[in-house]
Structure formats: structure tokens, C-alpha cells
Write a protein that holds these residues in place. Structure first.
Motif, PDB file in Angstrom:
ATOM      1  N   THR A 560      12.834 -18.835 -33.782  1.00 30.57           N
ATOM      2  CA  THR A 560      11.530 -19.517 -33.649  1.00 30.57           C
ATOM      3  C   THR A 560      11.680 -20.795 -32.823  1.00 30.57           C
ATOM      4  O   THR A 560      10.729 -21.259 -32.207  1.00 30.57           O
ATOM      5  CB  THR A 560      10.945 -19.873 -35.036  1.00 30.57           C
ATOM      6  OG1 THR A 560      11.915 -20.619 -35.768  1.00 30.57           O
ATOM      7  CG2 THR A 560      10.591 -18.612 -35.809  1.00 30.57           C
ATOM      8  N   PRO A 563      12.777 -18.919 -28.458  1.00 30.02           N
ATOM      9  CA  PRO A 563      12.206 -17.569 -28.307  1.00 30.02           C
ATOM     10  C   PRO A 563      12.886 -16.721 -27.228  1.00 30.02           C
ATOM     11  O   PRO A 563      12.764 -15.497 -27.243  1.00 30.02           O
ATOM     12  CB  PRO A 563      10.742 -17.842 -27.926  1.00 30.02           C
ATOM     13  CG  PRO A 563      10.478 -19.251 -28.343  1.00 30.02           C
ATOM     14  CD  PRO A 563      11.776 -19.972 -28.234  1.00 30.02           C
ATOM     15  N   LEU A 566      14.801 -13.580 -28.245  1.00 28.82           N
ATOM     16  CA  LEU A 566      14.114 -12.456 -28.895  1.00 28.82           C
ATOM     17  C   LEU A 566      14.493 -11.092 -28.295  1.00 28.82           C
ATOM     18  O   LEU A 566      14.814 -10.161 -29.037  1.00 28.82           O
ATOM     19  CB  LEU A 566      12.600 -12.683 -28.826  1.00 28.82           C
ATOM     20  CG  LEU A 566      11.751 -11.805 -29.733  1.00 28.82           C
ATOM     21  CD1 LEU A 566      12.063 -12.066 -31.194  1.00 28.82           C
ATOM     22  CD2 LEU A 566      10.268 -12.072 -29.504  1.00 28.82           C
ATOM     23  N   LEU A 614       5.259 -14.906 -32.584  1.00 28.91           N
ATOM     24  CA  LEU A 614       6.497 -15.049 -31.804  1.00 28.91           C
ATOM     25  C   LEU A 614       6.765 -13.779 -30.995  1.00 28.91           C
ATOM     26  O   LEU A 614       7.214 -13.831 -29.841  1.00 28.91           O
ATOM     27  CB  LEU A 614       7.658 -15.327 -32.771  1.00 28.91           C
ATOM     28  CG  LEU A 614       9.046 -15.514 -32.172  1.00 28.91           C
ATOM     29  CD1 LEU A 614       9.108 -16.819 -31.393  1.00 28.91           C
ATOM     30  CD2 LEU A 614      10.111 -15.517 -33.269  1.00 28.91           C
TER      31      LEU A 614
END
Length: 1199
Positions: A560, A563, A566, A614
Motif C-alpha cells: 500500500t 504500489p 503490485l 489499490l
């Protein structure tokens, strides 16, 4: 002549006792001898002389024991009818036996001492203090005769305390008299016990090293042990002032005895009771003396000595007690220390923590586990949690956790020091495993509390451990995987147990850190570094990979902040979704591989559920990846495909745009719709024969070598049902009303002003509904006998229950080693069973969630109630209980709960009304069979395992009954504070879980739906009959729930009308039958008495027939019933308090309250009350009584 008679009878009795106790006697002779002895005890007028003769020292032990049993029987059952002289003679004779009638303390059998002390206690219970004021003096005199008599006195005092205070086995007034007198004399009694202990310990210590006086030493030791046991019996309840008297002399003495090997266990047990005492905080303050230097020294040196010589069972038991003492000390400290308390943190607190930590690091799993609750209390404590000494020990505690979380110490193994301790504590590896798992969960809680106090150190330790495991070589241990895949871990492999423990630790620490530490202070760089290391770690071992995935999930919170990581995370997870040990392998997947793939899927879903904002920017990338995976039909299982689709739907909820989301779902569901709505599928779903052929269940022979020809058909059917369920379950409108309005989700408002939402999945799901209902109808019809006959030979049991489910219902322990390297399905039959079971339950999950998901769009489907009745509820007679349960739990219950009142008449009533009528009929028949079965033991049965089959059927009927009761309660009754989303008791839970207090049914009222249903006379009748009939069914949980929540609200609803006399009689009789069946269980009995009382009070004034039912109760007092009725029927008479009336009513119906089997044939012992110790004198009006110098106020209270 009398002496000759006694001699002759005694000879007969000796022969009889010898026959009874001789292992070579035949059963017939033994029974005859027993009958003769029992008849003698019951009827013979000369029991006392015979008993005394048989109890003489010259007889053998079993004969003496029988002689004393005769005397005990006389005291218990004939005392009230004996003359005063007979009582005095018997009492003097027994006291003489106590003084001179036993062998030496070391020679005498324990059972002789026990029965002799019991006789004395039985006499005390009947005569002391009123008629035997000198009893304590006599015991004191007796103890001066020697060790043998002193030990007997200890036994008597202990037994007296147990009967009067602990077990309370005598009438209330007698108990009060004796307990008051004991309390008044407690200073003398305690002093006597302490002196006895002190004297005998001193004598024992003087002679124990002298071999010539070994027997003397043993005798003193025996008396000291007896004194410790007796002290333990009193320490539990006497005033704390006696325990802490003379500057805690008792506690000091007990601490000194911890170093005395023969006495240390008794001393530790007594100390434990003393330290565990509750009460006023002020009275408990002196217990803090136990934190003193000397006491701490005694405890620690005793622990070190006990643990020093290796594992000796006696020493290990002592260690357990000592550990419990330290735990209790910690609890006392937490209670006494507070912000407003004048108690200070002990100077030795650091020493205490170190010694406590020694138990947490001990090899014994039991000792480690025992300390956890106290650590938790210390870490939670308002004052102590800030203490520098406690904060300083947290890293050491966490180090201990790192060792303790590793699952080692199985009793069958020898690879760890814990194993030999486990062999003493656990019967099997399964026992150990169950204990370890619950202990680890508890340790996780405490560990999180420690992390809250020092999150940075905890995270640092977790990071170090994770890095170490990532760099360590994989050690599979000696137990290789059984499927030929050498080099893979089993659940016992050294590497796996370390990985598993580390993963548990990291997960707990990271979660707690994010809850505790401010956002700015979170070590993001360290966390991202760890995450990268985990993402870069490659392994082909499924068990290790599963741990890796958990670590990815645990560390995902750091993404978080960054990002950009990810895509890497998803790349790792997607590669695990398609994980295989050997690429392109044709062999069936093992459980371990399946678990990894499922784990990866659930991790993706979890991330999309918890962090949708997100993930949203990466939606297109994810969608493309999922489409690619779905394009290969054989790459993923149906559940895996649907899990990925669910993840996409969860992110699509963030579009917050109805049209966009609707288009996406349409696109996503297009492949599903094309399969589901095809002509071939429609034909298979609509016709039972076509269905069996389509899924391959009608094949008469099956070649295991060939590919499963119908496997693809089953897969496609499962895929469609899973997909519909996933979409119904996951699609939703924005929770924020303004966002919902802006996105086009709100279509109007109800008359009360609540918004009406529309769900983007509605259109797609409703067009698939007809075929879904057809599938349910077809599935139900498969249970018809003619269809079961069409199942092929290998699949004749395809619709039966899965073995694992049977084991769960019967409460059988699961095998410890659920082989991870075995194929997911052992046989094609197992595969087919799982297909049918999952398909059926998922269909009902869809219908259950449809109302909540699509709301009015679902409830207004044309002829919905008729369509449901013609699908889900066809062929119910043939549907087995294990299929009916999920129908009620996952379909009917959620459907009813989600339904709004405007659809009650059109949808719910037409379904639920006939269903309740049917369920009552079905359950009544099932319980009738169970009751008949328990009355007639059927010997002839052809089943290969009839007992377990019967048990399974019975347990299923119980569980179905609970399900039905739960459903009716949810539909009909609103109860303050009730959570209807809670599931009924889990499989295998039993009546021990039942509440013992009575919930006042007055708080239960009928819901709107309940009122709507009871308007229909046939439904109302079915509900009443089901509720009141179920009171006598042999399931305490159902009875408790029905009694407290259902019966009274339903009865109250019909009271306003006129009931038939037969109905009134039947209703009241049903409650009394319930009492007959369940009266032995306190919780049920209290609720049923309350219900019977309410029912009688409500019905008696209007229906005289109910009186006739009362008159049939065994042993009912007609005069008492007349009095009760008179007060009830005459409103002008002042009514007694509710509690008092209920007690009177309970006494009236006592004859029909069932008793436990052990009490049903027990001979009643009657102990008469003696004249009150304190006479209540009426207050006098003569003022002289107060002014009189000689009398004064005190004389009013004199006896």
C-alpha cells in the motif's frame, strides 16, 4: 442364643463375601451371594453386632471391609428409627474401632481406613453439634493415641469438609448447622491441623536418615501427607484470615516443604489452592509475601532439583503444580496491582519473570502451554505492561515463542527432548496434535499482545527468522514423500515445521505492527525488502510454497506504500495458481498441489476484497491474464477458474458505474451462458435419465486406465454453477448512497424512504435461473428408488455421504497425517460423490444469496414461489437427511431472512407453510423409529456395520431437528439480543454446551412473518405441534432452544382464541413429557419447569381439563394442588411472589421430572434436621427486657 445367631450369620456372610470376591466363582453363585448380603443389610435386625464382629482385626481385609459397610448402611438408612441407646452404643463401638480396631498405619489397607472414616462422618452429619457437642474434643483425644489414629482423624475431617462444603450431600439446614459450627471452631481446627503437620514433619526430618527407624519415618510421613491433604480440603473455603494468620505461617511452612521430596507434591497442591483464592482484594494482600526473597528461593531451588535428574514422573507432576502456583501468583499480582491500589510492584518481580520464563522454555509442551494465559494477563495489565522489567523480558519471551511454535514433540517420535514428556501427557499423536494446535492459537494471541508492547523488536526478529529460512537448505528429514516425488517435504520434515512456525510468527507480528504503529513509523523499506526476497524465492515443494504464499499475504500491507510492487506480487500468485511439481504431468494432482493452487486463488481474492482501490489501476492487466488462463479448459479446476472470476468481480465493484459493471459481467459470463443455455445442457438438466448419462453415473463398468469420458461434462456443469454463485455472491452496489446514486444503482425508494438498489448481475443471473431450477428438480428426483436403480455398478453409492463427512458427524478424530502426496480423489466413486454433493449445495447457495443480492428483482420473478416449490421441494420424501439439512440452512433460512415484508404473502408463506407441515411429519416419524429402537434391541440386521450406521442416522436426525428448530425460530420469533446469522451448534457439539440459566421467554415475541404464518390455521397447528412435540425428543439442544424461544410465543398467539379441550390437555402433557425426558439436565429442567408453570397459569383458569393432567402426576399432593389452584383461581387472594409460586409448582410436578439413570434406582438417604442452633425469639414488648442489667440485648440471641 443371640451370640450363637450372630456367629452363625457371620459364618454365612464370610462365605458369601468370599464367593463374591473370588475370581473363579460362577456368575450364578456370585449373584446369589450378593443377593444374600443385600437382603441381610436391608432386613436383618442384628446388623450392628454382626457388622462389629466382621470388622474385627482378626478377619481378612475383604471381610472387615464388608463388616464396616454393614455399619455404614445402618447409619445411613436406619439411624432415624434407632433408639437413643442403640445410637450411643453404635457410636461408641465405632469410636472404639477408630481407636483400637485397625492395624498399624503402614499395614492397614486404605479402603478400611476410608470406610471407617466414612462411618464417623455419617454419624457427625446426623448428630453434630446439637447431640454430640464433644466430637472435636474426642477427635483431638483420639489423635493423641498415635500416628494410626491421627491419620484416621485427618481422613474424618477431610471427608466432613468434602461432604458439607464441596459436594453438599446433605439437607440445607443440616449443612448450615455443621458449616457454621466448623467456621466457629475453625481457629482451633486450623491450629490443630497445622500443629499436626508441623510435629510430624519435624519427627520425620529427625529420623528419615536413620535406616533403623525407617518404618517410624514412613509413619510420620504418612500422617504429614494426610494433614496436607486435609489442609487442602479446608484451604479452598475457609476465611483467608486463617490462611494468612501469624504472618502467613501456613504458606511459609508449605514453601519449606517444597524441598522435601516425599511431601513436596502435597505441599504444592495446598499452596496452589491458597494462592488461587478469590475474595476481597484487601484480604488477599498478605499473599504478596510469596514474592519475598526466601519464598522465591524455595520455589526456584525446588524446581531446579525436580528438573535436574531427568524425567521422573513424580517430579514432573510436582513441576506442573509448581508452574500452576507461579501462574496463580501472577494472577493475584494482576488483581492486586492497579492505578488506584496501594500495592506496589514486588522487588522480586524480575526474578519472578525469569523463573516463569524458565517454564515457558521447558521441553514439556504442557508446561509451556500452562504459562501462556498468565503472560497474556501480564502483557494486558494496565500497570505491569509499562514496567521496564516486563518490557525487557519481551525479546526473551518472543525467542521462546519462536521455539515453541515449531511442531515438535510427537509422543511416537524421539527427535526432540519434548517427546518423552509428551509420552506422559498424551495417549497418541492425534491427541498431541489437537493440543498443540489449540495451544499454538492461544500462544499467537499472547504473542500479539507482546508485539503490541514492542512492535519494532518483534518485527526485527520476524525479519531475521524469515531471512534465515529463505537462505537455509531444505531438509526433508527421514520421512520421504510416498508418491515417488523424492526430495519433497512431509508435514513432519524439519524444514516444513520450521517454515510453518516462522510463517505463523511473521503473520502475527506484521498484522499487529500495522495495528499498533503510526503510519509514519512503519519500517516500509525493511518490509518491502523482505517482500522482494519472498517473491524471488523459488521452490518446487508444495508445502514450502504454501508457507511462502502466506508470507506474501502477510507482507502485502507494505505494498500500500509502494504500489509499483503490485504486478510482481500478482505474478508470483498467478504462477502458483497453475503450480505443478512436474510440468505437463498426466498423473492426478496430489492434495498438496491442490492446496497450493487453492491457497494462491484465495490470496488473490483476499487482496481484491481488502485492497480493491489499490488493485483497480491494474484491472486490465489482471483481466487479460485471467482470460488467458480461462482459455485453456484443462489448465485450471472449475473452482480455481471461478475464484479468479470472483476476484475480477470484486474489483469491478469499484467501477461505481452500473452500466460499465453490467457490461463487464455480461462479457465475463458470456462463456458460462453459452454452455448453460445450450440445447445439450438443457436436455441434461431437465431429464433425470439424460442427466445420469451426461455425467457418466449410469455406466455399468468403468475402466480406470481410460480417460474419464464424461469428466469434461461434469467439469462444465460445475464451472457454470460455480460461476453463477461467484457472481451472485460478489457483485454489489457501492455502500455509499451518494456514490450509488451517481453510478445509476438506485432505481427508486420504498414507502418508508429506503433506497431500492439494482444489482449489475441481475440480468445475467435471471436468464440462467430456469436451468438452475431444472437442475435442482432433476437432482432431487435422483433419490427416487427407480432412479437409484439406474446408477451404474461403480456408482451405486454416488449419492451417499462422503466418508469424511460421516466421520465429522460421528465426531471421529481425523487422521493426523492427511497424506499430502496422495491423489485428491482415491477412487472414481469418491470423485463422483464429491461432484454431486458440491453441485447440490452450490445450487442452494445461489438461491439463498439471490434474495440478498438482487432483492426485489428476484422476489418479483413471475410465479417464483411455484417455481421453487416445483424444483427445490419435489421428492422430499426420498431426499436423505444429509441433503435436507443444507436445503434448510443455505437456501430457506437466508431466503426468509433477506425477504422484505411485502413479499411474505406472495413468496414466503406458500413455501414455508407446507414445508413446516411436512418437516413435522418427517421428524415425528424419525423420532418414533429412534425411540422404538432404543426400547427394542434389534439383533437381526444385515448391515455390515449396523452400530455406526444407526449412530450416524440418529445423529443426522438430531442435527436436522436442530436445523428445523433454528429455522422456525428465525422465521417466527424475534428475541432481544439474538443474532440470527449465527449458525446452530456445530456438528458433534453436545449438551455440555447448553446454558444452565433460564432465558426468560417473556422477551421473545412473534415477528411479522411469524404473525403472518400463524394466521393460517394449518400452518399454526403444524408449528405448535412441531414445537411442543420436540420437547420430548431426545436432543437437549433442540429442547432448550424450543423451550426458551419458541413454545411460549406460539402458545401466546393462540390463547386469544378458543382451544379444544383435547388440544389444551395435549399441549400441557407435551411439556410434562419433555420434563420426563430431559429433567435430568439442569438447564433443560429449569426452562421446562418455567414453561410448564406459564402454561398452567395461562390455561387453568379457562380450561378445567388441565387439572386432570396434574392429578395423574405420580406422588402429587392433592391438598397442595388444591391450595395452588385456589390462589390461582381467586384473584382477590394476595398472590405470592413469582419465584415462590414457581417453586411451589415445581414441588407439585416433581413426580414427572426425569432423573439421571444413576439416580433412578438409588435408595434415598434421609437426614433429619436437628433443633435449630439459634432459636428465633419473638420480640418482646416489655421494655424491662432492654433495661434489665442482667439480660441486656445479647440475651435475645442466646439459645
Amino acid at each position: 442364643m443371640a451370640m450363637d445367631q450372630v456367629n452363625a450369620l457371620c459364618e454365612e456372610l464370610v462365605k458369601a463375601v468370599t464367593v463374591m470376591m473370588d475370581p473363579s466363582s460362577t456368575q450364578r453363585y456370585r449373584l446369589e451371594a450378593l443377593k444374600f448380603c443385600e437382603e441381610f443389610k436391608e432386613k436383618c435386625p442384628i446388623c450392628v453386632p454382626c457388622g462389629l464382629r466382621l470388622a474385627e482385626k482378626t478377619q481378612i481385609a475383604i471381610v472387615r471391609h464388608f463388616g464396616l459397610q454393614i455399619l455404614e448402611h445402618v447409619v445411613k438408612f436406619r439411624w432415624n428409627s434407632m433408639s437413643r441407646l442403640e445410637k450411643v452404643y453404635l457410636k461408641n463401638s465405632v469410636m472404639e474401632l477408630t481407636a483400637n480396631g485397625t492395624l498399624d498405619i503402614l499395614e492397614e489397607e486404605n479402603h478400611i481406613k476410608d470406610v471407617l472414616s466414612r462411618i464417623v462422618v455419617e454419624m457427625i452429619k446426623r448428630e453434630w453439634p446439637q447431640h454430640w457437642p464433644d466430637m472435636l474434643v474426642e477427635l483431638d483425644t483420639l489423635s493423641k493415641q498415635g500416628e494410626t489414629q491421627t491419620e484416621l482423624v485427618m481422613f474424618i475431617l477431610l471427608r466432613l469438609a468434602e461432604d458439607v462444603v464441596t459436594f453438599q450431600t446433605l439437607p440445607p439446614q443440616r449443612r448450615r448447622d455443621i458449616q457454621q459450627t466448623l467456621t466457629q471452631n475453625m481457629e482451633k481446627i486450623f491450629s490443630f491441623l497445622l500443629n499436626t503437620l508441623q510435629e510430624n514433619v519435624n519427627k520425620y526430618q529427625q529420623v528419615k536418615t536413620d535406616n533403623a527407624q525407617e518404618s517410624k519415618a514412613q509413619a510420620y510421613c504418612r500422617v504429614a501427607i494426610a494433614a496436607l491433604n486435609t489442609l487442602a480440603g479446608y484451604t479452598d473455603w475457609v476465611s483467608l484470615s486463617h490462611i494468612t494468620a501469624e504472618n502467613c505461617k501456613l504458606l511459609e511452612m508449605l514453601c519449606l516443604l517444597l524441598s522435601e521430596q516425599e511431601l513436596q507434591l502435597g505441599a504444592a497442591e495446598c499452596l496452589l489452592i491458597a494462592v488461587s483464592r478469590k475474595g476481597k482484594l484487601e484480604d488477599r494482600k498478605p499473599l504478596m509475601i510469596l514474592f519475598g526473597d526466601a519464598v522465591m528461593h524455595y520455589m526456584l531451588s525446588a524446581a531446579q532439583t525436580a528438573d535436574g535428574g531427568g524425567l521422573v514422573e513424580k517430579h514432573y507432576v510436582f513441576l506442573k503444580r509448581l508452574c500452576q502456583v507461579l501462574c496463580a501468583l501472577g494472577s493475584q499480582l494482576c488483581a492486586l496491582l492497579g492505578p488506584d491500589s496501594d500495592v506496589e510492584t514486588p522487588a522480586n518481580f524480575g526474578k519472578y519473570l525469569e523463573s516463569f520464563l524458565a517454564f515457558t522454555t521447558h521441553p514439556s509442551q504442557f508446561l509451556r502451554s500452562s504459562t501462556q494465559m498468565t503472560w497474556g494477563a501480564l502483557f494486558r495489565h494496565e500497570v505491569l505492561s509499562r514496567d521496564p522489567l516486563l518490557l525487557a523480558i519481551i525479546p526473551k519471551y518472543l525467542r521462546a515463542c519462536m521455539t515453541n511454535l515449531v511442531k515438535m514433540g510427537f509422543p511416537s517420535k524421539t527427535d526432540n527432548p519434548s517427546c518423552e514428556y509428551s509420552r506422559l501427557d498424551f495417549d497418541s499423536d492425534e491427541d498431541f496434535n489437537a493440543f498443540f494446535n489449540s495451544s499454538r492459537a492461544q500462544q499467537g494471541e499472547v504473542m500479539r499482545l507482546a508485539c503490541r508492547l514492542d512492535p519494532k523488536t518483534s518485527f526485527q526478529m520476524a525479519g531475521e527468522w524469515l531471512k534465515y529460512q529463505l537462505s537455509a537448505a531444505i531438509d526433508t528429514g527421514s520421512m520421504k514423500s510416498g508418491s515417488g516425488e523424492s526430495g519433497l517435504c512431509s508435514i513432519f520434515s524439519p524444514s516444513f515445521v520450521q517454515w510453518e512456525a516462522m510463517t505463523f510468527f511473521v503473520e502475527g507480528v506484521v498484522n499487529q505492527m500495522f495495528r499498533t504503529v503510526d503510519k509514519e513509523e512503519i519500517p516500509v523499506n525493511d518490509g518491502i525488502e523482505l517482500l522482494q526476497m519472498v517473491l524471488n524465492f523459488e521452490t518446487k515443494d508444495p508445502l514450502i510454497l504454501s508457507c511462502v504464499l502466506t508470507n506474501v499475504s502477510a507482507l502485502f500491507s507494505f505494498v500500500t506504500f509502494r504500489p509499483e510492487f503490485l504486478p510482481q506480487v500478482f505474478s508470483k500468485l498467478f504462477s502458483s495458481v497453475t503450480f505443478e511439481i512436474v510440468e505437463e504431468s498426466k498423473a492426478p494432482r496430489t492434495r498438496a498441489v491442490r492446496n497450493v493452487r487453492r491457497h494462491a486463488c484465495s490470496s488473490i481474492i483476499k487482496m481484491c476484497r481488502d485492497y480493491p482501490q489499490l488493485v483497480l489501476p491494474n484491472f486490465d492487466m489482471l483481466y487479460d491474464h485471467v482470460k488467458q488462463l480461462l482459455s485453456n479448459e484443462l489448465l485450471l479446476t472449475q473452482m480455481e477458474k471461478c475464484a479468479l472470476m470472483e476476484a475480477l468481480v470484486l474489483i469491478s465493484n469499484q467501477f461505481k458505474n452500473y452500466e460499465r459493471q453490467k457490461l463487464f459481467i455480461e462479457e465475463l459470463m458470456a462463456p458460462v451462458a453459452s454452455i448453460w443455455l445450450s440445447e445439450e445442457m438443457h436436455r441434461a438438466l431437465s431429464d433425470a435419465d439424460a442427466f445420469l448419462a451426461f455425467v457418466g453415473a449410469d455406466q455399468k463398468s468403468y475402466d480406470l486406465v481410460q480417460e474419464d469420458p464424461c469428466g469434461l461434462n461434469r467439469a462444465r456443469m460445475s464451472f457454470c454453477v460455480y460461476s453463477i454463485l461467484g457472481v451472485v455472491k460478489r457483485t454489489s452496489w457501492p455502500p455509499d448512497l451518494e456514490e450509488a446514486k451517481a453510478g445509476g444503482f438506485v432505481v427508486g425508494y420504498t414507502p418508508t424512504g429506503n433506497p431500492i438498489f439494482r444489482n449489475p448481475c441481475t440480468e445475467q443471473v435471471l436468464k440462467l435461473l430456469d436451468n438452475l431450477l431444472a437442475l435442482i428438480r432433476t437432482h432431487n428426483s435422483l433419490y427416487a428408488p427407480e432412479m437409484l436403480a439406474k446408477l451404474g455398478e461403480p456408482f451405486s453409492k454416488a449419492l451417499d455421504m462422503i466418508d469424511a463427512e460421516k466421520s465429522t458427524i460421528l465426531g471421529l478424530p481425523q487422521p493426523l497425517l492427511d497424506l499430502n502426496d496422495s491423489p485428491v480423489y482415491k477412487t472414481i466413486l469418491e470423485k463422483m460423490q464429491r461432484f454431486f454433493c458440491t453441485l447440490y449445495e452450490n445450487c442452494f447457495h445461489i438461491l439463498g444469496k439471490a434474495g440478498l443480492s438482487m432483492q426485489q428483482d428476484f422476489y418479483t420473478v413471475e410465479q417464483l414461489s411455484t417455481q421453487l416449490l416445483n424444483s427445490a421441494f419435489v421428492n422430499l420424501d426420498n431426499l436423505p437427511d444429509y441433503r435436507l439439512r443444507p436445503l434448510l440452512r443455505v437456501f430457506v433460512k437466508p431466503l426468509v431472512l433477506a425477504c422484505t415484508p411485502e413479499y411474505y404473502e406472495s413468496l414466503v408463506s406458500p413455501i414455508v407453510g407446507p414445508l413446516f407441515t411436512y418437516l413435522h411429519m418427517r421428524l415425528s416419524q424419525k423420532w418414533q423409529v429412534i425411540n422404538q429402537r432404543s426400547m427394542l434391541c434389534e439383533d437381526e440386521t444385515t448391515d455390515e456395520n449396523p452400530e455406526s450406521q444407526e449412530m450416524l442416522e440418529e445423529q443426522l436426525v438430531r442435527m436436522l431437528t436442530r436445523e428445523v428448530v433454528d429455522l422456525i425460530t428465525v422465521c417466527c420469533v424475534s428475541k432481544k439480543g439474538t443474532d440470527h446469522t449465527a449458525t446452530p451448534a456445530a456438528d458433534g457439539e453436545d449438551e455440555e454446551m447448553m446454558a444452565t440459566e433460564v432465558a426468560t421467554p417473556a422477551t421473545a415475541e412473534l415477528t411479522d412473518l411469524g404473525k403472518c404464518l400463524t394466521k393460517h390455521e394449518d400452518v399454526c397447528t403444524a408449528l405448535l405441534i412441531l414445537a411442543f412435540n420436540s420437547l420430548a425428543w431426545k436432543d437437549t439442544l433442540s429442547c432448550q432452544r424450543t423451550t426458551t424461544q419458541l413454545c411460549w410465543p406460539l402458545l401466546k398467539q393462540v390463547l386469544s382464541g378458543t382451544l379444544l379441550a383435547e388440544a389444551v390437555t395435549w399441549l400441557f402433557t407435551s411439556v410434562l413429557k419433555g420434563l420426563q425426558t430431559h429433567g435430568q439436565h439442569d438447564g433443560c429442567m429449569a426452562s421446562l419447569v418455567h414453561l410448564a408453570f406459564q402454561t398452567y397459569e395461562a390455561l387453568r383458569p379457562r380450561y378445567v381439563e388441565i387439572r386432570a393432567v396434574m392429578e395423574q402426576i405420580p406422588d402429587i399432593q392433592k391438598e397442595s394442588l388444591d391450595q395452588f389452584d385456589c390462589k390461582l383461581l381467586n384473584p382477590s387472594l394476595q398472590k405470592a411472589a413469582d419465584k415462590r409460586r414457581k417453586d411451589q409448582f415445581k414441588r407439585l410436578i416433581a413426580g414427572c421430572i426425569g432423573k439421571p439413570l444413576g439416580e433412578q434406582f438409588r435408595k434415598e438417604v434421609h437426614i433429619k434436621n436437628l433443633p435449630s442452633l439459634f432459636k428465633k425469639t419473638k420480640p418482646t414488648h416489655d421494655s424491662d427486657a432492654l433495661d434489665n442489667d442482667e439480660g441486656g440485648l445479647a440475651t435475645i440471641f442466646e439459645p
